[in-house]
Design a protein around this motif. Structure first.
Motif, short mmCIF file in Angstrom:
data_model
loop_
_atom_site.label_atom_id
_atom_site.label_comp_id
_atom_site.label_asym_id
_atom_site.label_seq_id
_atom_site.Cartn_x
_atom_site.Cartn_y
_atom_site.Cartn_z
N SER A 119 0.82 -1.06 -0.09
CA SER A 119 -0.09 -0.11 -0.16
C SER A 119 0.81 1.05 0.10
N GLU A 149 3.94 8.19 2.64
CA GLU A 149 4.47 6.60 3.48
C GLU A 149 5.95 6.43 2.97
N TRP A 422 -6.29 3.03 16.11
CA TRP A 422 -5.83 2.89 14.78
C TRP A 422 -4.96 4.00 14.67
N PRO A 424 -3.24 5.95 11.30
CA PRO A 424 -3.16 5.83 9.69
C PRO A 424 -1.85 5.88 9.37
N SER A 426 -0.51 6.32 6.76
CA SER A 426 -0.11 7.58 5.79
C SER A 426 0.02 8.84 6.63
N ASP A 428 -2.67 10.48 7.19
CA ASP A 428 -3.71 11.23 6.70
C ASP A 428 -5.19 10.82 6.95
N HIS A 430 -7.47 10.22 5.05
CA HIS A 430 -8.16 9.42 4.30
C HIS A 430 -7.99 8.10 4.70
N ASN A 431 -6.81 7.55 5.11
CA ASN A 431 -6.52 6.18 5.64
C ASN A 431 -7.50 5.98 6.57
N GLN A 434 -11.24 5.47 4.91
CA GLN A 434 -11.16 4.34 4.04
C GLN A 434 -11.31 3.07 4.70
N ASN A 435 -10.36 2.85 5.92
CA ASN A 435 -10.32 1.61 6.64
C ASN A 435 -11.41 1.41 7.90
N ASP B 41 -3.31 -2.70 7.18
CA ASP B 41 -4.03 -2.24 6.07
C ASP B 41 -3.97 -3.49 4.75
#
Lengths: 526, 327
Positions: A119, A149, A422, A424, A426, A428, A430-431, A434-435, B41
Motif C-alpha cells: 500500500s 509513507e 488505529w 493511519p 499515511s 492522513d 483518508h486512510n 477508508q479503513n 491495511d
C-alpha cells in the motif's frame, strides 16, 4: 604469579581504555525485532529500528514533517507525474553506489508477492528512469499524498539483493528461506553488526554516512525485555539507557529516580469503540429480533454515558488525551472544531427512553487485553459507566491474537461492541475514512476495520473525492465534513489518544517522535 | 530388562503422539496467526491467500497428518514471525535453557542437601528454624515474585548483578555458552536462584525427613554403639541411605525445572526456549509452539525412561520383586 597479575591489570586497563572512548547506547523494547527485511512486517517498531539502518526517498523530521531523504528534491510536473531527483554520491553499507536502478528495484520488490508494504504506492503507479539520478512516477489519478509513507519504504541495493538472493520479500514458506532475512544493507547512519532475533541486536556507526551527524554514539545495543517489572528495573539500575514502553503504573517510580526520567507525549493512535449497526439482529444481546444500535439515539446514549475524563484520570493516570475524532489532532488540526458530545448521564437516559430502551438491555463487550495501554481496564470502566443507563455489559477481554480473529474480518465481525485502536499509516485522514469508518459488507469488503459496520453513503462519497483532491483547503474542508457526519451520526465512539512513555536515562537526550519510532541517530549520550 | 525397555519405548511413542495431538487441537484455539503477520491495511484477498499458502484452510486431520509426518523427519516448519526454520531457532535457544536449568539444579542440590542434613541433625536449634522458615518462603512465594524481588534488591538497589539477559556469550560449535565469561556467570546467578529455590526447598525438606527417619533406625544405634564418630555416623551411614529417594526426585525434577523455566526466563529476559514459547503464544506462531511442546514432552519421556532404568539398577529390591508398579 606476578606476571599473571600484571596481565590482569593490563587487560583491565585495556578494557577501561576502550570503554572510555566508545559511547554505547542501550535500549530495550517489550517486543522482539524479528526478520530484518523491512518489507515483511508493516509495524512501527520494526520500521523504526530499520530507519536507523536503511532510508527511503523521503524522511520525516523530529516533528514528522516530510523532508528529503535519498531524494534531494521532488516536484509535481503535472498532477499525475512526480519527478524525484536522487542524491548523488550515496553509498550502501556494502560499498554499492546508490542510483535510480536501486529505486526501480525496490519498487518491484515492494510489490513482490509476500511484501506487506504494497500500500506504500498505488498499484497503477509506474516508474520511469530519466537518468541515473532522476525518476518520474506516473500515476493513474492525482494523489496529493503519494509520498506520505515513503519515509518507511526503504531502498534496497539492487546489486546486494541480487548477490544474496533477496530479490523478493521473504515468504512464510520454508522453500524460499534465506539467511539474509537476518541481515541488512542500507544507506543509513548505522550498520547492523549482529542480529539474534529476540535476544540482541548490535549496531555500529556508519562512518561514511552522507548526512549531517547529529548523534555521538559509536555502538547501539538493542535487547528485548518482555516483562514489565524487569524492563522498568533496567534504566533504574543503569543497565539500559532507554526503555519503551513504561507501564502507566510505573511512571511515577521512574520519575522519582535520580538516574532516569519519563518522556511522555501524545501518541498518534486513537482508541475507539465499535458498535454493531450493521446486523439486523444484535448478537450477544438480550434484545431479540432487532438491533437497537440502528437507532442513532441509542448510539448517542452510549457515547454520552461514558465519562471520558474519569477514564483519563483513573484508568490512564492522566496519560491520555480525550478525542472527538478518529484521528489525532496532530494529524488533522482543523478537527479541533468538533467537540465531544458532553458526558451527561441524564441526557443519555432520556435518549435511551426515547428510543424505547428505558429498561436497557444486556450486551457482550469484546476487548483485547494485551494490545493497547490498559485496554481491558478501559473496557471495565466503560462497562461500569453503561450500567448507569441500565445496559448490563458482560466483558469478554481476550489476548489480541484471539480478539482480532473473531472480531475482525476473519471471524466475520463476530462482535456487537468492541474496542479498537488505529494509527493511519499515511498520517492522513483518508486512510481512516477508508479503513475504519467507511462502509463494508458482511465479509469485510470495503472498510475492513469498521468492526461495527456503520455505513453512511455521504461519508463514502466524500472519501472518494478526498482521495483525488490536491487542493489542501478544499480537501481539509471535505475531511472535516466527513468527520462531522461520523460525529453527528455517532458512527463510532472515539475515546482518546493514549500517551507515549519512554523511560530515559538522564545522561541521554533523544527526541520523542509522536509516531513512536526510536531514532537513535538523533541521540546524544554523556 | 530388554522387554522392560521395549515396553517403555512403545509407551513413550504413544505419549509423544498424544502430546502432538493435544497440542495440535489446542492450537485451533490460540487465535489467528494471519493478523500477526500481515500489516494492518493488508487487503482481505491478501489475507485469504496467505491462509491458503500456510495450509490453514486444509481439513484438520490433513494438517495433523502433515505435522506428524514432518515432525518425524525433524522438520517443524518455519516460524511465522522470525521467518527462520523452527529447528534452527530452537537449537539456538536450547543451550540457554539447559545452562539455566543445570545451574538451578546445582544450586538446589548444593544448598538443599546440607540444609536438609543440618536441620535433620539439629532439630531444635535456632538455625534450623531459620532454614525451615526460609524454605517455607521458597515454597509459598510464586516464582515471578521472587525474581522481581531479587532484581529489585541486587540489580536496582545494590547494583551488583544484571537484571536481565545472559551477558556475553561464547560460541563453541553450535553451543552458545554464557559459562565462560564473567558477565555471563554474573547474569546466571539471579535466574538460577529464582528457578532453583523451589527445588532447593523440596530437597531440604525431603532430606530432613529422611534423615529423621534414618536416625531412628537400629543400624544407626548400632553404629553409635560401636563408637563411631558423629561425622561417620551422619555422613557415612545416615546420609547415604537417605539419598536413594532424593536422587529419584532430583531426576524427575530436572524435567520440571526445564518446563518451569518459562516464568523465570520471562522475568529475567533469559533468551531460552521458554521465553520463545511465551512470545509464540502471543503471536499465535503455531510451528514454534508445537515444536516446543513436543521437545519438552520428549525430554520428560527421556528423563522418565532413564529414571525408570536407574531405579531398577539402583534398588535391588525392585529387581527382586519383579516388574513392580511404575510411577
Amino acid at each position: 604469579m606476578r606476571s599473571w597479575k600484571a596481565l590482569v591489570v593490563a587487560s583491565a586497563l585495556a578494557v577501561a581504555a576502550t570503554s572510555a572512548e566508545a559511547v554505547t547506547f542501550k535500549y530495550a523494547f517489550q517486543g522482539d525485532l524479528n526478520a530484518l527485511d523491512p518489507y515483511t512486517l508493516n509495524e512501527t517498531f520494526t520500521l523504526g529500528v530499520m530507519g536507523n539502518v536503511m532510508e527511503g526517498l523521503t524522511k520525516r523530521d523530529k516533528d514528522l514533517k516530510i523532508i528529503p531523504g535519498l531524494a534531494e528534491k521532488w516536484e509535481i510536473l503535472e498532477p499525475t507525474r512526480w519527478r524525484f531527483t536522487l542524491r548523488k554520491g550515496v553509498k550502501f553499507h556494502g560499498g554499492e553506489e546508490f542510483s535510480a536502478d536501486d529505486v526501480l528495484f525496490s519498487l518491484d520488490r515492494m510489490r513482490s508477492e509476500f511484501s506487506q508494504l504494497k500500500s506504500r504506492a498505488p498499484a497503477d503507479m509506474k516508474a520511469v528512469k530519466v537518468d541515473d539520478h532522476t525518476i518520474d512516477f506516473i500515476l493513474g489519478q492525482p494523489n496529493p499524498i503519494l509520498h506520505a509513507e515513503w519515509d518507511t519504504w526503504y531502498i534496497f541495493s539492487k546489486k546486494w539483493a541480487e548477490a544474496v538472493g533477496a530479490t523478493q520479500a521473504q515468504s512464510g514458506k520454508a522453500t524460499s528461506l534465506n539467511p539474509w532475512a537476518l541481515k541488512a544493507n542500507g544507506t543509513g547512519p548505522f550498520t547492523i553488526e549482529s542480529h539474534e532475533p529476540g535476544v540482541k541486536t548490535v549496531f555500529k556507526k556508519n562512518p561514511n554516512w552522507w548526512g549531517k551527524v547529529e548523534h555521538n554514539l559509536d555502538d547501539v545495543i538493542f535487547t528485548t525485555i518482555k516483562s514489565d517489572a524487569t524492563r522498568v528495573a533496567a534504566p533504574l539500575s543503569g543497565e539500559v539507557d532507554l526503555i519503551e514502553p513504561v507501564p502507566v503504573q510505573d511512571m511515577e517510580r521512574i520519575g522519582r529516580d535520580d538516574k532516569a526520567q519519563v518522556l511522555t507525549g501524545p501518541e498518534l493512535r486513537t482508541i475507539f469503540l465499535n458498535i454493531d449497526s450493521f446486523r439486523d439482529e444484535l448478537k450477544y444481546a438480550s434484545v431479540k429480533g432487532k438491533n437497537p444500535f440502528k437507532d442513532v439515539r441509542v448510539r448517542k446514549a452510549f457515547y454520552q454515558a461514558i465519562d471520558i475524563e474519569a477514564i483519563k484520570s483513573k484508568v490512564m493516570r492522566g496519560q491520555a488525551v480525550p478525542s472527538s475524532l478518529l484521528i489525532s489532532p496532530l494529524l488533522f488540526a482543523p478537527g479541533a472544531e468538533i467537540k465531544r458530545h458532553p458526558y451527561d448521564v441524564e441526557a443519555a437516559r432520556k435518549l435511551m427512553a426515547d428510543a424505547g430502551y428505558a429498561e436497557g438491555f444486556e450486551l457482550r463487550m469484546d476487548c483485547p487485553n494485551d494490545r493497547y495501554v490498559n485496554d481491558a481496564a478501559i473496557c471495565q470502566a466503560v462497562a461500569a459507566m453503561l450500567a448507569r443507563i441500565n445496559v448490563k455489559i458482560t466483558l469478554n477481554a481476550q489476548p489480541k491474537a484471539k480478539f482480532f480473529e473473531f472480531a475482525g474480518s476473519t471471524g466475520k465481525f463476530d462482535t456487537s461492541f468492541a474496542m479498537l485502536g488505529w494509527t493511519p499509516g499515511s498520517f492522513d485522514s483518508h486512510n481512516v475514512l477508508q479503513n475504519v469508518s467507511g462502509c463494508r459488507d458482511a465479509d469485510g469488503k470495503g472498510a475492513q476495520f469498521n468492526y461495527g459496520g456503520w455505513c453512511n453513503a455521504k461519508h463514502d462519497e466524500l472519501a472518494k473525492k478526498i482521495a483525488a483532491e490536491s487542493d489542501t483547503t478544499k480537501r481539509n474542508a471535505m475531511i472535516l465534513e466527513a468527520y462531522k457526519i461520523i460525529h453527528d451520526e455517532v458512527g463510532l465512539l472515539p475515546l482518546h489518544q493514549q500517551a507515549l512513555a519512554w523511560g530515559v536515562s538522564k545522561s541521554v537526550t533523544i527526541p520523542q517522535r509522536a509516531d513512536n519510532q526510536i531514532l537513535f541517530y538523533w541521540a546524544q549520550k554523556k | 530388562m530388554l522387554a522392560f525397555a521395549i515396553r517403555r519405548l512403545i509407551e513413550a511413542a504413544f505419549v509423544m503422539l498424544t502430546v502432538a495431538l493435544l497440542s495440535f487441537v489446542l492450537f485451533r484455539f490460540v487465535g489467528d496467526p494471519i493478523n500477526q503477520i500481515v500489516s494492518q491495511d493488508a487487503s482481505l484477498e491478501e489475507r485469504i491467500r496467505l491462509r491458503e499458502d500456510l495450509g490453514l484452510n486444509d481439513p484438520i486431520p490433513v494438517q495433523f497428518g502433515r505435522f506428524v509426518w514432518k515432525a518425524m523427519n525433524l522438520d517443524f516448519g518455519v516460524s511465522y514471525q522470525v521467518k527462520q526454520p523452527v529447528i534452527t531457532i530452537l537449537m539456538d535457544r536450547f543451550p540457554a535453557t539447559l545452562e539455566l536449568a543445570f545451574a538451578a539444579a546445582l544450586f538446589a542440590i548444593a544448598i538443599g542437601i546440607p540444609m536438609g542434613v543440618y536441620t535433620g541433625i539439629h532439630r531444635h536449634s535456632m538455625l534450623s528454624k531459620w532454614f525451615l522458615s526460609i524454605s517455607l518462603i521458597g515454597i509459598s512465594l510464586p516464582t515471578f515474585l521472587i525474581g522481581i524481588l531479587l532484581i529489585y534488591v541486587f540489580a536496582v538497589k545494590l547494583g551488583w548483578l544484571p537484571s536481565y539477559g545472559r551477558g556475553e556469550t561464547v560460541k563453541i560449535g553450535f553451543w552458545k555458552t554464557g559459562l565462560l565469561t564473567w558477565s555471563g556467570l554474573k547474569a546466571l546467578i539471579l535466574p538460577a536462584i529464582t528457578l532453583g529455590l523451589f527445588q532447593m526447598t523440596l530437597i531440604t525438606r525431603l532430606v530432613r525427613s529422611e534423615m529423621l527417619e534414618v536416625l531412628r533406625t537400629d543400624y544407626i544405634k548400632f553404629a553409635r554403639a560401636r563408637g563411631l564418630s558423629n561425622r561417620a555416623v551422619y555422613f557415612g551411614h545416615a546420609l547415604k541411605n537417605t539419598l536413594v529417594p532424593v536422587v529419584t526426585i532430583i531426576g524427575l525434577q530436572v524435567g520440571a525445572i526445564i518446563a518451569f523455566a518459562i516464568i523465570t526466563e520471562t522475568v529475567f529476559q533469559w533468551p531460552g526456549m521458554g521465553l520463545l514459547f511465551i512470545k509464540s503464544v502471543q503471536t499465535a506462531d503455531i510451528p514454534v509452539m508445537s515444536a516446543y511442546l513436543l521437545l519438552v514432552a520428549f525430554m520428560f519421556v527421556v528423563i522418565n525412561f532413564i529414571v525408570d532404568l536407574l531405579y531398577v539398577a539402583i534398588d535391588p529390591r525392585i529387581r527382586l520383586a519383579g516388574s513392580g508398579a511404575g510411577h
